[in-house]
Design a protein around this motif. Structure first.
Motif, PDB file in Angstrom:
ATOM      1  N   LYS A   5       0.833  -1.206   0.000  1.00 49.24           N
ATOM      2  CA  LYS A   5       0.000   0.000   0.000  1.00 49.24           C
ATOM      3  C   LYS A   5       0.867   1.255   0.000  1.00 49.24           C
ATOM      4  CE  LYS A   5      -3.691   2.567   0.653  1.00 49.24           C
ATOM      5  NZ  LYS A   5      -4.322   3.124  -0.521  1.00 49.24           N
ATOM      6  N   THR A   8       2.247   1.769  -3.495  1.00 46.27           N
ATOM      7  CA  THR A   8       1.276   2.310  -4.443  1.00 46.27           C
ATOM      8  C   THR A   8       1.052   3.806  -4.210  1.00 46.27           C
ATOM      9  OG1 THR A   8      -0.589   1.670  -3.034  1.00 46.27           O
ATOM     10  CG2 THR A   8       0.092   0.116  -4.733  1.00 46.27           C
ATOM     11  N   THR A   9       1.096   4.231  -2.962  1.00 44.55           N
ATOM     12  CA  THR A   9       0.967   5.658  -2.666  1.00 44.55           C
ATOM     13  C   THR A   9       2.135   6.430  -3.261  1.00 44.55           C
ATOM     14  OG1 THR A   9      -0.225   5.170  -0.623  1.00 44.55           O
ATOM     15  CG2 THR A   9       0.720   7.359  -0.822  1.00 44.55           C
ATOM     16  N   ASN A  14      -3.306   5.866  -6.324  1.00 47.23           N
ATOM     17  CA  ASN A  14      -4.332   6.004  -5.286  1.00 47.23           C
ATOM     18  C   ASN A  14      -5.626   5.285  -5.639  1.00 47.23           C
ATOM     19  OD1 ASN A  14      -2.518   7.727  -4.002  1.00 47.23           O
ATOM     20  ND2 ASN A  14      -3.259   9.462  -5.188  1.00 47.23           N
ATOM     21  N   ASN A  15      -5.885   4.164  -4.945  1.00 55.62           N
ATOM     22  CA  ASN A  15      -7.124   3.377  -5.050  1.00 55.62           C
ATOM     23  C   ASN A  15      -7.387   2.834  -6.452  1.00 55.62           C
ATOM     24  OD1 ASN A  15      -7.687   3.786  -2.318  1.00 55.62           O
ATOM     25  ND2 ASN A  15      -8.652   5.743  -2.758  1.00 55.62           N
ATOM     26  N   ARG A  16      -6.389   2.813  -7.340  1.00 56.36           N
ATOM     27  CA  ARG A  16      -6.582   2.270  -8.684  1.00 56.36           C
ATOM     28  C   ARG A  16      -5.536   1.205  -8.947  1.00 56.36           C
ATOM     29  NH1 ARG A  16      -8.187   6.621 -12.962  1.00 56.36           N
ATOM     30  NH2 ARG A  16      -9.798   5.115 -13.363  1.00 56.36           N
ATOM     31  N   GLN A  18      -4.527  -3.285  -8.028  1.00 51.70           N
ATOM     32  CA  GLN A  18      -4.848  -4.576  -7.443  1.00 51.70           C
ATOM     33  C   GLN A  18      -3.547  -5.207  -6.991  1.00 51.70           C
ATOM     34  OE1 GLN A  18      -6.890  -6.932 -10.363  1.00 51.70           O
ATOM     35  NE2 GLN A  18      -8.696  -5.630 -10.349  1.00 51.70           N
TER      36      GLN A  18
END
Length: 48
Positions: A5, A8-9, A14-16, A18
């Motif tokens: 996580k 990815t940040t 952000n929230n897109r 898997q």
């Protein structure tokens, strides 16, 4: 998953994204888990 996580940040996903956890076959003395992050483009269902 927490480290994934954070990655990815840092990548701006952000929230897109898997995440997929894989446990590839390896020798008896080399146990590891691979965390794959899929993102950066529109993801369809089913993934792949």
């Amino acid at each position: 998953m927490i480290a994934g996580k954070k990655c990815t940040t840092n990548l701006g996903l952000n929230n897109r994204f898997q995440m997929a956890v894989r446990c590839p076959p390896s020798g008896p003395s080399d146990y590891h888990i691979r965390l794959c992050i899929l993102g950066g483009h529109r993801l369809g269902q089913p993934p792949g």
